[in-house]
Design an enzyme around this catalytic site. Sequence first.
Site, PDB file in Angstrom:
ATOM      1  N   ASP A   1      -7.296   6.930  -4.911  1.00  0.00           N
ATOM      2  CA  ASP A   1      -6.037   7.635  -5.138  1.00  0.00           C
ATOM      3  C   ASP A   1      -6.044   9.106  -4.726  1.00  0.00           C
ATOM      4  O   ASP A   1      -4.999   9.762  -4.770  1.00  0.00           O
ATOM      5  CB  ASP A   1      -5.632   7.526  -6.615  1.00  0.00           C
TER       6      ASP A   1
ATOM      7  N   THR B   1     -15.349   3.152 -15.870  1.00  0.00           N
ATOM      8  CA  THR B   1     -15.572   1.950 -15.060  1.00  0.00           C
ATOM      9  C   THR B   1     -16.478   1.003 -15.826  1.00  0.00           C
ATOM     10  O   THR B   1     -17.317   1.429 -16.615  1.00  0.00           O
ATOM     11  CB  THR B   1     -16.159   2.295 -13.669  1.00  0.00           C
TER      12      THR B   1
ATOM     13  N   TYR C   1       0.822  -1.218   0.000  1.00  0.00           N
ATOM     14  CA  TYR C   1       0.000   0.000   0.000  1.00  0.00           C
ATOM     15  C   TYR C   1       0.852   1.263   0.000  1.00  0.00           C
ATOM     16  O   TYR C   1       0.484   2.269  -0.616  1.00  0.00           O
ATOM     17  CB  TYR C   1      -0.990  -0.003   1.178  1.00  0.00           C
TER      18      TYR C   1
ATOM     19  N   HIS D   1     -14.830   3.123  -2.123  1.00  0.00           N
ATOM     20  CA  HIS D   1     -13.811   2.111  -1.818  1.00  0.00           C
ATOM     21  C   HIS D   1     -12.729   2.664  -0.883  1.00  0.00           C
ATOM     22  O   HIS D   1     -11.698   2.026  -0.691  1.00  0.00           O
ATOM     23  CB  HIS D   1     -13.186   1.564  -3.108  1.00  0.00           C
TER      24      HIS D   1
ATOM     25  N   CYS E   1      -1.444   2.042  16.078  1.00  0.00           N
ATOM     26  CA  CYS E   1      -2.494   2.856  16.720  1.00  0.00           C
ATOM     27  C   CYS E   1      -1.976   3.362  18.064  1.00  0.00           C
ATOM     28  O   CYS E   1      -1.558   2.569  18.908  1.00  0.00           O
ATOM     29  CB  CYS E   1      -3.766   2.012  16.915  1.00  0.00           C
TER      30      CYS E   1
ATOM     31  N   GLN F   1     -14.959   5.145  -7.157  1.00  0.00           N
ATOM     32  CA  GLN F   1     -14.351   3.888  -6.711  1.00  0.00           C
ATOM     33  C   GLN F   1     -12.856   4.062  -6.497  1.00  0.00           C
ATOM     34  O   GLN F   1     -12.190   3.137  -6.049  1.00  0.00           O
ATOM     35  CB  GLN F   1     -14.550   2.811  -7.784  1.00  0.00           C
TER      36      GLN F   1
ATOM     37  N   ARG G   1       1.841   1.787  -3.487  1.00  0.00           N
ATOM     38  CA  ARG G   1       0.711   2.316  -4.269  1.00  0.00           C
ATOM     39  C   ARG G   1       0.442   3.785  -3.923  1.00  0.00           C
ATOM     40  O   ARG G   1       0.155   4.599  -4.802  1.00  0.00           O
ATOM     41  CB  ARG G   1      -0.540   1.467  -4.028  1.00  0.00           C
TER      42      ARG G   1
ATOM     43  N   ASN H   1     -16.291   5.922 -21.832  1.00  0.00           N
ATOM     44  CA  ASN H   1     -15.306   4.861 -21.666  1.00  0.00           C
ATOM     45  C   ASN H   1     -14.742   4.537 -23.044  1.00  0.00           C
ATOM     46  O   ASN H   1     -15.517   4.401 -23.995  1.00  0.00           O
ATOM     47  CB  ASN H   1     -16.006   3.618 -21.074  1.00  0.00           C
TER      48      ASN H   1
HETATM   49 ZN   LIG Z   1      -6.572   1.138  18.133  1.00  0.00          ZN
END
Ligand SMILES: [Zn+2]
Length: 282
Positions: free
Chosen positions: A111, A213, A73, A128, A170, A108, A76, A238
Site C-alpha cells: 500500500d 502479521t 487493482y 510483495h 507498455c 508484506q 485497491r 499483534n
Molecule cells: Zn513491454
Amino acid sequence: MPPSDWAAIIRHHLSQKSRITALTGAGISAESGIPTFRGSEGYWTVGSRAYHPQEMATRAMFHRRPEDVWQWYLHRATVCHRATPNPGHKAIAAMENLFGDRFTLITQNVDGLHQRAGSQAHQTYPIHGNIFQVRCAAACRPELEPLPMDLVGRAKERSLTAAERALLTCRHCGEWLRPHVLWFDETYNETYFRFHSSLAAAAQTGLLLIVGTSGATNLPNQVAWTVLQNGGTIIDINPTPNPFSELALRTPGGAFIPQPSGHFLPELLLVMQQGLTAPSHP
Ligand SMILES: [Zn+2]
C-alpha cells in the site's frame, strides 16, 4: 508481561548495537483503514460471480481477464491512496532514522504507507511489491514505473476507458502493463522482491519486531525462523495470538505484545530514544 521487561530487552540490544529488523503485515495498515486483503472486503464481482482475492491476485486471472484484474487493482490503489500512515508507520520510519543502516524494514504491504511515512527505499524490502508501481506484463524490460495517478480515484464499478487502457499499455512493446505485486501463483525473487536480501538481513538480526502479521506466507516464516536459529530476540506485536507469538516466546528475551501497533510502536520508539541518549552505566 510488565512493560519494564520488554524495555530491558530493548536496552540490552541497544547496548549490544544489535541489528534491528521490522517485519510488517496487513495488521499495521488495517489500523489506517485498509481492509485486510484476505478478508471479505477483498472479494470482487465480475459479471454475476464474486471472486476470492486468491483467485483475482493471480497471473492466471490477469492472463484471462486483464481489464477486470486492473479494475480491481485500481480500486485497491484508490483505497490505499485515500488512507494515511498511522503512528505505527511513523514510529518505524523514526527507528530507521535513529539506527541508520543497522535497521531494515521488510514489509508484506503493497500500500505504500511505509514509504509515505518516510521509510527509505534502500532500507525497505517490499517483499510483495508495491501497488503504486507497474511493469511490462510481457517482461520486455525489467524496469518498474510509477502507476499513472490519473488512474487512481476512479469509480469502483466503471469499465476502463480507451484512455485508461492506453495508460496501462507498455509503450515499448504494446502489451499490458501489470501491477508490480507478487501474485499467488508466482514466486519470490531477489530482483523485484529482495528475497535473498531479506534472508541475509534476518541472519544478522539481533532484534526482530514482527508487526501485524500472522505468518501465512513463506518468506516471513523463513525470516522469523532464521532469527530464532541465530539466537536473536523476537518481539511480536499483534492484537491476537498467532504462530509468531509462540515463536517469539521461544527466543531469548522474546515477548508477545497483544496491542495495536499504533499504540505500542510509539512507546517502543520512546524507549529506544531514551536508551540511546541516557548516560551508560558501568
Ligand atoms: Zn513491454
